[in-house]
Design an enzyme around this catalytic site. Structure first.
Site: not given
Ligand code: UT7
Length: 329
Positions: A116, A256, A286
């Site tokens: 990215c 970005h 993204n």
């Molecule tokens: O450009 C390249 C660089 N990439 C980035 O900058 C991405 C950086 N990371 C992020 O933007 C975030 O980490 C994400 C958007 C990918 C994920 O958000 P998060 O707030 O970090 O969520 P998480 O992975 O900690 O998951 C929280 C909860 C989990 O459930 P439990 O374990 O709390 O029950 C996940 O299973 O949300 C759940 N979850 C979802 N729920 C609904 C994960 N993905 C989804 C989804 N829909 N799509």
């Protein structure tokens, strides 16, 4: 003689027609519009549909229109730097494919892979050829067909990414406008958190790699988020401090577009007020190498000659960086 800066003299972008909404994703994986919007800021993204279409096919319309706007022919381009994580093929370089498709007969070119942050790496690299006097017209393209490497059964990644491509032309400027400074960084230890495991020389494609889903982008979201949220903000702050700039001196922050929360953190850290922060993540998600040139394209009409712009990015590698430029037209 005044110093030669590499200035952006034209910009254009292209996004495919197909709109993949949060509502459609709800029918594909266990997710919902409320979660996606609140965690990322994304509402929809564009997808390049159709057999035989690749990243270069989004670059062709973007560059063709860019050249028309600038009033020059493709044969006047000296160098093409194609920043992409989804090249048409492993080789030849997509820069060569693009040159052939647009008729850039006098250009050499190469692909640049920095996930990215690729477009900022490309902009900084391209600027060197202008500043040295070696070249007069350098095309820097940033684009990705992320849908080619996204697993639409993995809710952790498929909600984030989209397809799109943008391009800028760099030319010499002796009025003090153009790229003024950049800080680029990398840390290979971060590679484990965001990668695509198979299809390279480490793990050539096999039935086993396909069965294991190793041709899809893999991301440990939280680890990437933690690194991104501090490092993208810090590097933007660092480039501003080094150039004695405060938030009030900046006309536009061009971050970005990975996550609205990371963008907000960068705006906060740099003291740049919200109305000066360029955001289109809600419409495109993204697009990896495409995010920053697509922002420049969409906001082009609002920029004024001499405006201070801070560009900032973060991505797989890890790679990150920030560019300070003065808009030239
Ligand atoms: O450009 C390249 C660089 N990439 C980035 O900058 C991405 C950086 N990371 C992020 O933007 C975030 O980490 C994400 C958007 C990918 C994920 O958000 P998060 O707030 O970090 O969520 P998480 O992975 O900690 O998951 C929280 C909860 C989990 O459930 P439990 O374990 O709390 O029950 C996940 O299973 O949300 C759940 N979850 C979802 N729920 C609904 C994960 N993905 C989804 C989804 N829909 N799509």
């Amino acid at each position: 003689m005044s110093k030669i800066h590499a200035a952006i003299t034209a910009v254009h972008g292209y996004v495919p027609d197909y709109v993949l909404t949060n509502q459609e994703l709800e029918t594909m994986v266990d997710t919902n519009d409320e979660w996606i919007t609140s965690r990322t800021g994304i509402k929809e993204r564009r997808i390049l549909k159709g057999e035989g279409l690749a990243t270069s096919d989004m670059a062709v319309p973007a560059v063709t229109e860019l050249l028309r706007k600038r009033g020059i022919g493709a044969d006047e381009i000296d160098l093409i730097i194609f920043c992409t994580t989804t090249p048409d093929m492993i080789f030849p370089a997509t820069a060569n494919v693009l040159a052939n498709k647009i008729g850039a007969k006098n250009a050499w070119g190469f692909d640049l892979q920095a996930a990215c942050s690729g477009f900022l790496y490309g902009l900084t690299s391209g600027a060197q050829f202008i500043e040295s006097g070696k070249h007069k017209k350098v095309l820097v393209v940033g684009g990705d067909k992320m849908s080619a490497i996204v697993n639409y059964k993995d809710r952790a990644t498929c909600i984030i990414f989209g397809d799109g491509c943008g391009a800028v032309l760099l030319e010499p400027n002796e009025e003090g406008n153009g790229l003024i400074d950049s800080i680029l960084k990398s840390d290979g230890a971060g590679g484990q958190y965001l990668n695509l495991k198979a299809g390279g020389s480490l793990k050539p494609a096999s039935h086993a790699t396909v069965d294991a889903g190793e041709h899809f982008a893999y991301q440990e979201g939280q680890a990437v988020f933690k690194f991104a949220v501090t490092n993208m903000a810090d590097v933007a702050h660092e480039v501003m401090e080094r150039n004695h700039l405060t938030g009030d001196d900046i006309a536009w922050l061009v971050p970005h577009q990975a996550n609205k929360r990371i963008i907000d953190a960068t705006a906060n850290r740099t003291g740049i007020s919200p109305e000066k922060v360029i955001i289109n993540i809600e419409r495109y998600g993204n697009t990896t190498n495409g995010t920053i040139p697509l922002c420049l394209w969409e906001w082009e009409s609002k920029f004024k000659k001499g405006d201070n712009l801070i560009l900032a990015a973060f991505g797989g590698g890890f790679t990150w960086g920030s560019v300070y430029l003065k808009w030239a037209y």
